[in-house]
Design an enzyme around this catalytic site. Structure first.
Site, PDB file in Angstrom:
ATOM      1  N   ARG A   1       0.816  -1.213   0.000  1.00 50.50           N
ATOM      2  CA  ARG A   1       0.000   0.000   0.000  1.00 50.50           C
ATOM      3  C   ARG A   1       0.855   1.270   0.000  1.00 50.50           C
ATOM      4  NH1 ARG A   1      -5.465  -0.078   3.188  1.00 50.50           N
ATOM      5  NH2 ARG A   1      -4.213   0.518   5.003  1.00 50.50           N
TER       6      ARG A   1
ATOM      7  N   CYS B   1       0.420  26.469  36.124  1.00 50.84           N
ATOM      8  CA  CYS B   1       0.751  25.043  35.974  1.00 50.84           C
ATOM      9  C   CYS B   1       0.811  24.352  37.328  1.00 50.84           C
ATOM     10  CB  CYS B   1       2.089  24.902  35.250  1.00 50.84           C
ATOM     11  SG  CYS B   1       2.744  23.224  35.291  1.00 50.84           S
TER      12      CYS B   1
ATOM     13  N   CYS C   1       4.588  23.209  38.142  1.00 56.49           N
ATOM     14  CA  CYS C   1       5.705  24.145  38.314  1.00 56.49           C
ATOM     15  C   CYS C   1       6.006  24.347  39.806  1.00 56.49           C
ATOM     16  CB  CYS C   1       5.370  25.486  37.656  1.00 56.49           C
ATOM     17  SG  CYS C   1       5.780  25.572  35.897  1.00 56.49           S
TER      18      CYS C   1
ATOM     19  N   ASP D   1      -2.608  13.196  43.137  1.00 54.50           N
ATOM     20  CA  ASP D   1      -3.775  13.660  43.892  1.00 54.50           C
ATOM     21  C   ASP D   1      -5.058  12.983  43.412  1.00 54.50           C
ATOM     22  OD1 ASP D   1      -2.268  15.622  45.440  1.00 54.50           O
ATOM     23  OD2 ASP D   1      -2.088  16.734  43.562  1.00 54.50           O
TER      24      ASP D   1
ATOM     25  N   HIS E   1       9.268  24.514  32.940  1.00 54.36           N
ATOM     26  CA  HIS E   1       7.997  24.199  32.299  1.00 54.36           C
ATOM     27  C   HIS E   1       8.155  23.941  30.790  1.00 54.36           C
ATOM     28  CE1 HIS E   1       3.584  24.381  32.067  1.00 54.36           C
ATOM     29  NE2 HIS E   1       3.728  25.079  30.958  1.00 54.36           N
TER      30      HIS E   1
ATOM     31  N   ASN F   1       3.405   9.932  29.245  1.00 54.91           N
ATOM     32  CA  ASN F   1       2.365  10.157  28.264  1.00 54.91           C
ATOM     33  C   ASN F   1       2.603  11.572  27.757  1.00 54.91           C
ATOM     34  OD1 ASN F   1       0.213   8.853  27.164  1.00 54.91           O
ATOM     35  ND2 ASN F   1      -1.275   9.723  28.592  1.00 54.91           N
TER      36      ASN F   1
ATOM     37  N   SER G   1      -2.695  17.029  28.922  1.00 52.43           N
ATOM     38  CA  SER G   1      -2.977  18.447  28.729  1.00 52.43           C
ATOM     39  C   SER G   1      -1.896  19.347  29.318  1.00 52.43           C
ATOM     40  CB  SER G   1      -4.326  18.791  29.358  1.00 52.43           C
ATOM     41  OG  SER G   1      -4.309  18.389  30.708  1.00 52.43           O
TER      42      SER G   1
ATOM     43  N   HIS H   1       4.288  20.430  30.957  1.00 50.41           N
ATOM     44  CA  HIS H   1       5.398  20.388  31.916  1.00 50.41           C
ATOM     45  C   HIS H   1       6.001  18.970  31.908  1.00 50.41           C
ATOM     46  CE1 HIS H   1       7.303  22.322  35.540  1.00 50.41           C
ATOM     47  NE2 HIS H   1       7.798  21.097  35.532  1.00 50.41           N
TER      48      HIS H   1
ATOM     49  N   HIS I   1       7.013  15.551  32.643  1.00 48.42           N
ATOM     50  CA  HIS I   1       6.739  14.682  33.792  1.00 48.42           C
ATOM     51  C   HIS I   1       6.380  13.280  33.324  1.00 48.42           C
ATOM     52  CE1 HIS I   1       2.680  15.754  32.473  1.00 48.42           C
ATOM     53  NE2 HIS I   1       2.237  14.688  33.126  1.00 48.42           N
TER      54      HIS I   1
ATOM     55  N   GLN J   1       4.598   9.346  35.027  1.00 51.33           N
ATOM     56  CA  GLN J   1       3.803   8.791  36.118  1.00 51.33           C
ATOM     57  C   GLN J   1       4.314   7.412  36.498  1.00 51.33           C
ATOM     58  OE1 GLN J   1      -0.457   9.110  36.144  1.00 51.33           O
ATOM     59  NE2 GLN J   1      -0.458  10.402  34.326  1.00 51.33           N
TER      60      GLN J   1
ATOM     61  N   HIS K   1       9.525  -1.645  30.782  1.00 54.11           N
ATOM     62  CA  HIS K   1       9.042  -2.971  31.149  1.00 54.11           C
ATOM     63  C   HIS K   1      10.194  -3.690  31.825  1.00 54.11           C
ATOM     64  CE1 HIS K   1       5.333  -3.339  28.313  1.00 54.11           C
ATOM     65  NE2 HIS K   1       5.012  -2.896  29.505  1.00 54.11           N
TER      66      HIS K   1
ATOM     67  N   HIS L   1       9.485   0.704  25.737  1.00 55.64           N
ATOM     68  CA  HIS L   1       8.696   0.814  24.518  1.00 55.64           C
ATOM     69  C   HIS L   1       8.345   2.279  24.307  1.00 55.64           C
ATOM     70  CE1 HIS L   1       7.868  -3.514  24.159  1.00 55.64           C
ATOM     71  NE2 HIS L   1       7.574  -3.527  25.443  1.00 55.64           N
TER      72      HIS L   1
ATOM     73  N   GLU M   1      -8.506  -3.189  13.122  1.00 54.46           N
ATOM     74  CA  GLU M   1      -7.548  -3.299  14.225  1.00 54.46           C
ATOM     75  C   GLU M   1      -8.234  -3.581  15.558  1.00 54.46           C
ATOM     76  OE1 GLU M   1      -4.965   0.250  13.366  1.00 54.46           O
ATOM     77  OE2 GLU M   1      -4.091  -1.529  12.444  1.00 54.46           O
TER      78      GLU M   1
ATOM     79  N   GLN N   1      -2.596  -3.432  12.269  1.00 51.31           N
ATOM     80  CA  GLN N   1      -2.108  -3.461  10.890  1.00 51.31           C
ATOM     81  C   GLN N   1      -1.241  -2.241  10.657  1.00 51.31           C
ATOM     82  OE1 GLN N   1      -3.153  -1.197   8.331  1.00 51.31           O
ATOM     83  NE2 GLN N   1      -2.212  -2.271   6.609  1.00 51.31           N
TER      84      GLN N   1
HETATM   85  P1  H2U Z   1      -0.742  13.252  32.768  1.00 51.51           P
HETATM   86  O1  H2U Z   1      -0.847  14.597  32.149  1.00 51.51           O
HETATM   87  O2  H2U Z   1       0.324  12.363  32.164  1.00 51.51           O
HETATM   88  O3  H2U Z   1      -2.072  12.589  32.870  1.00 51.51           O
HETATM   89  O4  H2U Z   1      -0.229  13.462  34.280  1.00 51.51           O
HETATM   90  C1  H2U Z   1      -0.766  14.420  35.123  1.00 51.51           C
HETATM   91  C2  H2U Z   1      -1.152  13.737  36.407  1.00 51.51           C
HETATM   92  O5  H2U Z   1      -1.154  14.704  37.437  1.00 51.51           O
HETATM   93  C3  H2U Z   1      -2.560  13.149  36.356  1.00 51.51           C
HETATM   94  O6  H2U Z   1      -2.478  11.755  36.586  1.00 51.51           O
HETATM   95  C4  H2U Z   1      -2.189  14.447  38.334  1.00 51.51           C
HETATM   96  C5  H2U Z   1      -3.297  13.855  37.480  1.00 51.51           C
HETATM   97  O7  H2U Z   1      -4.068  12.958  38.252  1.00 51.51           O
HETATM   98  N1  H2U Z   1      -2.544  15.681  39.038  1.00 51.51           N
HETATM   99  C6  H2U Z   1      -2.297  15.766  40.387  1.00 51.51           C
HETATM  100  O8  H2U Z   1      -1.844  14.815  40.996  1.00 51.51           O
HETATM  101  N2  H2U Z   1      -2.569  16.946  41.041  1.00 51.51           N
HETATM  102  C7  H2U Z   1      -3.108  18.050  40.441  1.00 51.51           C
HETATM  103  O9  H2U Z   1      -3.289  19.062  41.078  1.00 51.51           O
HETATM  104  C8  H2U Z   1      -3.483  18.008  39.005  1.00 51.51           C
HETATM  105  C9  H2U Z   1      -3.117  16.756  38.260  1.00 51.51           C
HETATM  106 ZN    ZN Z   2       4.908  23.834  34.709  1.00 54.94          ZN
END
Ligand code: H2U
Ligand code: ZN
Length: 342
Positions: A25, A49, A52, A75, A112, A152, A160, A163, A165, A167, A280, A297, A316, A322
């Site tokens: 393809r 933020c 921050c 949180d 940031h 992520n 969203s 900054h 980071h 998890q 992993h 990964h 998929e 695919q």
């Molecule tokens: P992601 O953008 O990768 O989802 O990570 C942001 C994480 O930060 C998200 O899991 C956490 C959210 O639960 N968070 C806090 O722990 N405290 C906050 O005041 C806002 C977001």
């Molecule tokens: Zn920030």
């Protein structure tokens, strides 16, 4: 059968799953224009933020004026240490189990506006040290069987906050992907007496077809069975079951690999490349895992430009994943990119 021309399927030996490859393809190599997105110029500090230094988070929490990496308990944790334990069963068909765990957030830097791709090896090294400390500390909790570290990145991945980071989600049971890899690596070792990924890496380094680059301690390659167009796997050349046994030099090698891969990714479509990535490694349930080989990964969604992504839909969802561009083609493209950030 020619792997670069004819439709075929490839097997992922880490999971036993298959991917359908349809290279016919894309016979015509894509030389399309790369659309320029407005540069997302971010401030070094954003008063709005929640990651921050010095800023307020959910509830009454406030970040300290941190200067390096910063770790806090999420949180809005998806897993809780004190979740009531129990089991729900209705015949053989309905089964539920309680799941205890712990979720943390790690800020890579007080800045940031940085990303791993724009950070230096010296700046990434402390991030890796923090991953190791957290893996050991959280893995040492008696109710934690697996420590999943992941990043992520980008709005396209549902993140969203730019900054820098990642998890950690640690759980009482080994999650699906790691459980499947645990089983396959164990089987391979039981059958042949060797390590699946050590053997795989030897084949890849010999042929070099799917290798993007390597340094002394790490190899970065597009796996033979990659599903995402520019999916990459990052492996230590030495046999390590987990991140905490890496030597100082190997940790540096990992920081170097992460930086160089990030740069190439960003340069591919001249955009801050979105992805989900993660480590992993060996479960922390006290078992013995000689067959486990640490790896990372990277699963990026982009297909053709900064805005055109691959969708995992239709066949998929109902059949099997695919791809059109072959893993060899993707590796060649990534190999041709600069390690100096645009
Ligand atoms: P992601 O953008 O990768 O989802 O990570 C942001 C994480 O930060 C998200 O899991 C956490 C959210 O639960 N968070 C806090 O722990 N405290 C906050 O005041 C806002 C977001
Ligand atoms: Zn920030």
């Amino acid at each position: 059968m020619n792997l670069q021309d004819d439709p075929h399927r490839r097997r992922n030996p880490l999971t036993g799953e298959w991917v359908l490859v349809s290279p016919h393809r894309t016979k015509r190599p894509w030389k399309g224009e790369v659309e320029e997105l407005p540069a997302d110029r971010l401030p070094a500090y954003d008063p709005g933020c929640y990651l921050c230094p010095g800023n307020a988070r959910a509830g009454d929490a406030r970040n300290p004026a941190y200067e390096g990496t910063f770790v806090f308990v999420n949180d809005f944790s998806a897993l809780l240490p004190e979740a009531p334990s129990g089991r729900y069963e209705r015949g053989e068909l309905l089964l539920a189990e309680s799941e205890r765990g712990l979720c943390k957030v790690i800020c890579f830097s007080p800045r940031h506006d940085l990303t791993l791709a724009r950070m230096s090896v010296e700046e990434i090294a402390p991030v890796i040290d923090t991953w190791i400390d957290q893996y050991v500390e959280i893995g040492g909790l008696d109710y934690v069987a697996y420590v999943q570290i992941f990043e992520n990145r980008g709005a396209m991945m549902g993140n969203s906050n730019p900054h820098p980071h990642c998890q950690i989600w640690a759980s009482e049971h080994v999650p699906l992907a790691a459980a499947s890899e645990t089983e396959r690596q164990h089987e391979y070792r039981a059958d042949r007496g060797g390590c699946l990924l050590c053997d795989y890496l030897r084949i890849e380094l010999e042929s070099a077809e799917r290798v993007v680059f390597e340094n002394e301690s790490f190899a970065v390659l597009v796996p033979f069975w990659a599903v995402w167009p520019y999916e990459v796997m990052l492996l230590p050349k030495g046999h390590h079951a987990s991140i905490d046994t890496l030597s100082r030099e190997e940790r540096r090698g990992l920081a170097d690999a992460i930086r160089r891969l990030g740069c190439r990714y960003d340069n591919l479509f001249r955009t801050s490349f979105p992805y989900s990535m993660g480590a992993h490694q060996r479960p922390t349930d006290g078992g013995d895992y000689p067959g486990w080989h640490l790896h990372f990964h990277y699963y990026p969604p982009l297909l053709r430009s900064a805005t055109v992504r691959k969708f995992m839909v239709g066949y998929e969802m109902l059949g099997t994943p695919q791809r059109d561009i072959t893993p060899e083609g993707a590796a060649a493209t990534l190999r041709g990119l600069s390690e100096i950030h645009y």
